[in-house]
Write a protein that holds these residues in place. Structure first.
Motif, PDB file in Angstrom:
ATOM      1  N   LYS A 133       3.917  -0.171  -8.240  1.00 51.69           N
ATOM      2  CA  LYS A 133       3.362   0.675  -9.292  1.00 51.69           C
ATOM      3  C   LYS A 133       3.962   2.072  -9.310  1.00 51.69           C
ATOM      4  O   LYS A 133       3.717   2.834 -10.218  1.00 51.69           O
ATOM      5  CB  LYS A 133       1.839   0.797  -9.132  1.00 51.69           C
ATOM      6  N   ASN A 134       4.720   2.408  -8.264  1.00 52.14           N
ATOM      7  CA  ASN A 134       5.256   3.761  -8.127  1.00 52.14           C
ATOM      8  C   ASN A 134       4.155   4.799  -8.250  1.00 52.14           C
ATOM      9  O   ASN A 134       4.328   5.833  -8.873  1.00 52.14           O
ATOM     10  CB  ASN A 134       6.372   4.022  -9.138  1.00 52.14           C
ATOM     11  N   GLU A 135       2.995   4.480  -7.695  1.00 51.45           N
ATOM     12  CA  GLU A 135       1.845   5.368  -7.728  1.00 51.45           C
ATOM     13  C   GLU A 135       1.357   5.619  -6.315  1.00 51.45           C
ATOM     14  O   GLU A 135       1.640   4.867  -5.402  1.00 51.45           O
ATOM     15  CB  GLU A 135       0.694   4.735  -8.521  1.00 51.45           C
ATOM     16  N   SER A 136       0.596   6.688  -6.195  1.00 49.17           N
ATOM     17  CA  SER A 136      -0.108   6.952  -4.953  1.00 49.17           C
ATOM     18  C   SER A 136      -1.598   6.898  -5.255  1.00 49.17           C
ATOM     19  O   SER A 136      -2.009   6.989  -6.406  1.00 49.17           O
ATOM     20  CB  SER A 136       0.278   8.318  -4.392  1.00 49.17           C
ATOM     21  N   SER A 137      -2.374   6.744  -4.216  1.00 53.87           N
ATOM     22  CA  SER A 137      -3.806   6.594  -4.407  1.00 53.87           C
ATOM     23  C   SER A 137      -4.536   7.097  -3.180  1.00 53.87           C
ATOM     24  O   SER A 137      -3.955   7.203  -2.099  1.00 53.87           O
ATOM     25  CB  SER A 137      -4.123   5.113  -4.645  1.00 53.87           C
ATOM     26  N   LEU A 138      -5.801   7.410  -3.340  1.00 53.41           N
ATOM     27  CA  LEU A 138      -6.670   7.772  -2.232  1.00 53.41           C
ATOM     28  C   LEU A 138      -7.690   6.665  -2.062  1.00 53.41           C
ATOM     29  O   LEU A 138      -8.200   6.135  -3.040  1.00 53.41           O
ATOM     30  CB  LEU A 138      -7.386   9.091  -2.511  1.00 53.41           C
ATOM     31  N   GLU A 139      -7.978   6.330  -0.824  1.00 52.47           N
ATOM     32  CA  GLU A 139      -8.903   5.220  -0.585  1.00 52.47           C
ATOM     33  C   GLU A 139      -9.719   5.495   0.669  1.00 52.47           C
ATOM     34  O   GLU A 139      -9.206   6.040   1.640  1.00 52.47           O
ATOM     35  CB  GLU A 139      -8.111   3.919  -0.417  1.00 52.47           C
ATOM     36  N   GLN A 140     -10.982   5.100   0.648  1.00 49.38           N
ATOM     37  CA  GLN A 140     -11.841   5.234   1.820  1.00 49.38           C
ATOM     38  C   GLN A 140     -11.595   4.081   2.775  1.00 49.38           C
ATOM     39  O   GLN A 140     -11.211   2.986   2.370  1.00 49.38           O
ATOM     40  CB  GLN A 140     -13.293   5.274   1.406  1.00 49.38           C
ATOM     41  N   GLN A 141     -11.864   4.333   4.038  1.00 48.03           N
ATOM     42  CA  GLN A 141     -11.575   3.369   5.089  1.00 48.03           C
ATOM     43  C   GLN A 141     -12.313   2.047   4.901  1.00 48.03           C
ATOM     44  O   GLN A 141     -11.762   0.984   5.142  1.00 48.03           O
ATOM     45  CB  GLN A 141     -11.951   3.989   6.435  1.00 48.03           C
ATOM     46  N   ASP A 142     -13.556   2.092   4.446  1.00 55.48           N
ATOM     47  CA  ASP A 142     -14.342   0.868   4.343  1.00 55.48           C
ATOM     48  C   ASP A 142     -13.991   0.021   3.123  1.00 55.48           C
ATOM     49  O   ASP A 142     -14.565  -1.040   2.919  1.00 55.48           O
ATOM     50  CB  ASP A 142     -15.836   1.187   4.349  1.00 55.48           C
ATOM     51  N   ARG A 143     -12.999   0.448   2.348  1.00 58.08           N
ATOM     52  CA  ARG A 143     -12.598  -0.298   1.166  1.00 58.08           C
ATOM     53  C   ARG A 143     -11.191  -0.867   1.298  1.00 58.08           C
ATOM     54  O   ARG A 143     -10.518  -1.110   0.316  1.00 58.08           O
ATOM     55  CB  ARG A 143     -12.682   0.608  -0.067  1.00 58.08           C
ATOM     56  N   MET A 144     -10.749  -1.071   2.571  1.00 55.27           N
ATOM     57  CA  MET A 144      -9.408  -1.583   2.824  1.00 55.27           C
ATOM     58  C   MET A 144      -9.447  -2.617   3.943  1.00 55.27           C
ATOM     59  O   MET A 144     -10.348  -2.600   4.776  1.00 55.27           O
ATOM     60  CB  MET A 144      -8.462  -0.448   3.245  1.00 55.27           C
ATOM     61  N   LEU A 145      -8.450  -3.493   3.933  1.00 58.78           N
ATOM     62  CA  LEU A 145      -8.254  -4.477   5.000  1.00 58.78           C
ATOM     63  C   LEU A 145      -6.817  -4.392   5.487  1.00 58.78           C
ATOM     64  O   LEU A 145      -5.894  -4.239   4.688  1.00 58.78           O
ATOM     65  CB  LEU A 145      -8.506  -5.895   4.482  1.00 58.78           C
ATOM     66  N   LEU A 146      -6.620  -4.526   6.788  1.00 65.68           N
ATOM     67  CA  LEU A 146      -5.289  -4.476   7.365  1.00 65.68           C
ATOM     68  C   LEU A 146      -4.550  -5.787   7.091  1.00 65.68           C
ATOM     69  O   LEU A 146      -5.118  -6.866   7.226  1.00 65.68           O
ATOM     70  CB  LEU A 146      -5.382  -4.256   8.880  1.00 65.68           C
ATOM     71  N   LEU A 147      -3.293  -5.675   6.673  1.00 68.93           N
ATOM     72  CA  LEU A 147      -2.446  -6.847   6.454  1.00 68.93           C
ATOM     73  C   LEU A 147      -1.308  -6.817   7.472  1.00 68.93           C
ATOM     74  O   LEU A 147      -0.792  -5.757   7.804  1.00 68.93           O
ATOM     75  CB  LEU A 147      -1.858  -6.835   5.036  1.00 68.93           C
ATOM     76  N   LEU A 148      -0.934  -7.974   7.935  1.00 69.30           N
ATOM     77  CA  LEU A 148       0.178  -8.077   8.884  1.00 69.30           C
ATOM     78  C   LEU A 148       1.337  -8.824   8.237  1.00 69.30           C
ATOM     79  O   LEU A 148       1.126  -9.713   7.416  1.00 69.30           O
ATOM     80  CB  LEU A 148      -0.269  -8.812  10.152  1.00 69.30           C
ATOM     81  N   ASP A 149       2.541  -8.471   8.602  1.00 68.49           N
ATOM     82  CA  ASP A 149       3.751  -9.152   8.137  1.00 68.49           C
ATOM     83  C   ASP A 149       3.909  -9.119   6.617  1.00 68.49           C
ATOM     84  O   ASP A 149       4.406 -10.066   6.020  1.00 68.49           O
ATOM     85  CB  ASP A 149       3.773 -10.607   8.626  1.00 68.49           C
ATOM     86  N   VAL A 150       3.487  -8.022   5.986  1.00 72.31           N
ATOM     87  CA  VAL A 150       3.632  -7.879   4.535  1.00 72.31           C
ATOM     88  C   VAL A 150       4.430  -6.611   4.274  1.00 72.31           C
ATOM     89  O   VAL A 150       4.084  -5.541   4.756  1.00 72.31           O
ATOM     90  CB  VAL A 150       2.262  -7.796   3.833  1.00 72.31           C
ATOM     91  N   GLU A 151       5.507  -6.746   3.521  1.00 70.66           N
ATOM     92  CA  GLU A 151       6.359  -5.612   3.182  1.00 70.66           C
ATOM     93  C   GLU A 151       5.981  -5.096   1.792  1.00 70.66           C
ATOM     94  O   GLU A 151       5.720  -5.882   0.887  1.00 70.66           O
ATOM     95  CB  GLU A 151       7.826  -6.048   3.218  1.00 70.66           C
ATOM     96  N   VAL A 152       5.952  -3.781   1.635  1.00 67.50           N
ATOM     97  CA  VAL A 152       5.567  -3.138   0.377  1.00 67.50           C
ATOM     98  C   VAL A 152       6.818  -2.673  -0.353  1.00 67.50           C
ATOM     99  O   VAL A 152       7.740  -2.122   0.262  1.00 67.50           O
ATOM    100  CB  VAL A 152       4.633  -1.942   0.644  1.00 67.50           C
ATOM    101  N   HIS A 153       6.859  -2.872  -1.664  1.00 67.75           N
ATOM    102  CA  HIS A 153       7.986  -2.428  -2.489  1.00 67.75           C
ATOM    103  C   HIS A 153       7.531  -1.235  -3.320  1.00 67.75           C
ATOM    104  O   HIS A 153       6.701  -1.370  -4.215  1.00 67.75           O
ATOM    105  CB  HIS A 153       8.464  -3.568  -3.383  1.00 67.75           C
ATOM    106  N   HIS A 154       8.086  -0.066  -2.988  1.00 67.78           N
ATOM    107  CA  HIS A 154       7.736   1.181  -3.671  1.00 67.78           C
ATOM    108  C   HIS A 154       8.959   2.089  -3.603  1.00 67.78           C
ATOM    109  O   HIS A 154       9.674   2.101  -2.605  1.00 67.78           O
ATOM    110  CB  HIS A 154       6.538   1.826  -2.974  1.00 67.78           C
ATOM    111  N   THR A 155       9.178   2.863  -4.641  1.00 71.19           N
ATOM    112  CA  THR A 155      10.378   3.703  -4.692  1.00 71.19           C
ATOM    113  C   THR A 155      10.372   4.820  -3.653  1.00 71.19           C
ATOM    114  O   THR A 155      11.431   5.309  -3.276  1.00 71.19           O
ATOM    115  CB  THR A 155      10.550   4.324  -6.088  1.00 71.19           C
ATOM    116  N   MET A 156       9.215   5.242  -3.149  1.00 74.00           N
ATOM    117  CA  MET A 156       9.131   6.348  -2.206  1.00 74.00           C
ATOM    118  C   MET A 156       9.085   5.899  -0.743  1.00 74.00           C
ATOM    119  O   MET A 156       9.001   6.742   0.146  1.00 74.00           O
ATOM    120  CB  MET A 156       7.884   7.196  -2.509  1.00 74.00           C
ATOM    121  N   ILE A 157       9.166   4.625  -0.487  1.00 80.01           N
ATOM    122  CA  ILE A 157       9.073   4.119   0.892  1.00 80.01           C
ATOM    123  C   ILE A 157      10.128   4.764   1.786  1.00 80.01           C
ATOM    124  O   ILE A 157       9.835   5.210   2.896  1.00 80.01           O
ATOM    125  CB  ILE A 157       9.211   2.574   0.927  1.00 80.01           C
ATOM    126  N   GLU A 158      11.375   4.841   1.323  1.00 79.76           N
ATOM    127  CA  GLU A 158      12.430   5.369   2.196  1.00 79.76           C
ATOM    128  C   GLU A 158      12.269   6.857   2.479  1.00 79.76           C
ATOM    129  O   GLU A 158      12.845   7.369   3.431  1.00 79.76           O
ATOM    130  CB  GLU A 158      13.814   5.075   1.614  1.00 79.76           C
TER     131      GLU A 158
END
Length: 183
Positions: A133-158
């Motif tokens: 999405k080429n976006e950033s976001s704010l999120e609270q801790q209790d509204r997320m789950l940890l993922l393993l072995d998943v790569e994210v595609h975003h223009t700002m990653i590097e």
């Protein structure tokens, strides 16, 4: 209790773990759900209440000041003392570089976090880069789950991370300086 009520209750209880399981291991379902959300009418987002709730732009933090086109400039610049998180509260679940699934079924990578140091009982807030999405976001801790072995595609990653090690992203030196306890 009637059988119908018991079956309804069991289905309700099992629906959330089933959704999490399907989202974690089946990328096709995630793509289908994303297409479904994209097909929603634009009028749904025209409400001021919805835009105030979803739009993270008013809350972006100083971490984005360092995401400039050349990473070398960031590495050489001095990071203000206020931006360095020397203390990491023990109840923080996620670290910079972790890949997470948000409540709205978006895959994202954690690029920062913030917590009210005067009241450590409050929930921390994480800064995320949302996949595709080429976006950033704010999120609270209790509204997320940890993922393993998943790569994210975003223009700002590097700009934020050196590489993906197969489990999580490894932060660049300037980000390590900002979050030294997350490494």
């Amino acid at each position: 209790m009637q059988l119908r009520n018991v079956v309804s209750l069991v289905l309700l209880i099992l629906s959330v773990p089933l959704q999490i399981y399907l989202m974690r291991y089946n990328r096709e379902i995630k793509e289908y759900i994303l297409q479904l959300f994209k097909s929603l009418p634009d009028e749904l987002y025209d409400s001021d209440y919805v835009m105030d709730y979803i739009d993270p732009r008013p809350y972006l933090w100083s971490i984005f000041d360092y995401a400039v086109p050349t990473t070398q400039d960031v590495e050489e610049s001095e990071i203000p003392k206020d931006d360095i998180h020397e203390f990491r509260p023990p109840h923080l679940k996620y670290r910079v570089g972790d890949v997470v699934l948000t409540y709205d079924l978006s895959i994202a990578v954690v690029v920062g976090w913030s917590i009210d140091m005067s009241d450590l009982t409050k929930e921390p807030v994480y800064v995320l880069l949302i996949e595709n999405k080429n976006e950033s976001s704010l999120e609270q801790q209790d509204r997320m789950l940890l993922l393993l072995d998943v790569e994210v595609h975003h223009t700002m990653i590097e700009h934020y991370f050196e590489k993906f090690d197969g489990t999580r992203y490894l932060p660049r030196d300037w980000l390590k300086k900002m979050y030294p306890k997350d490494v």
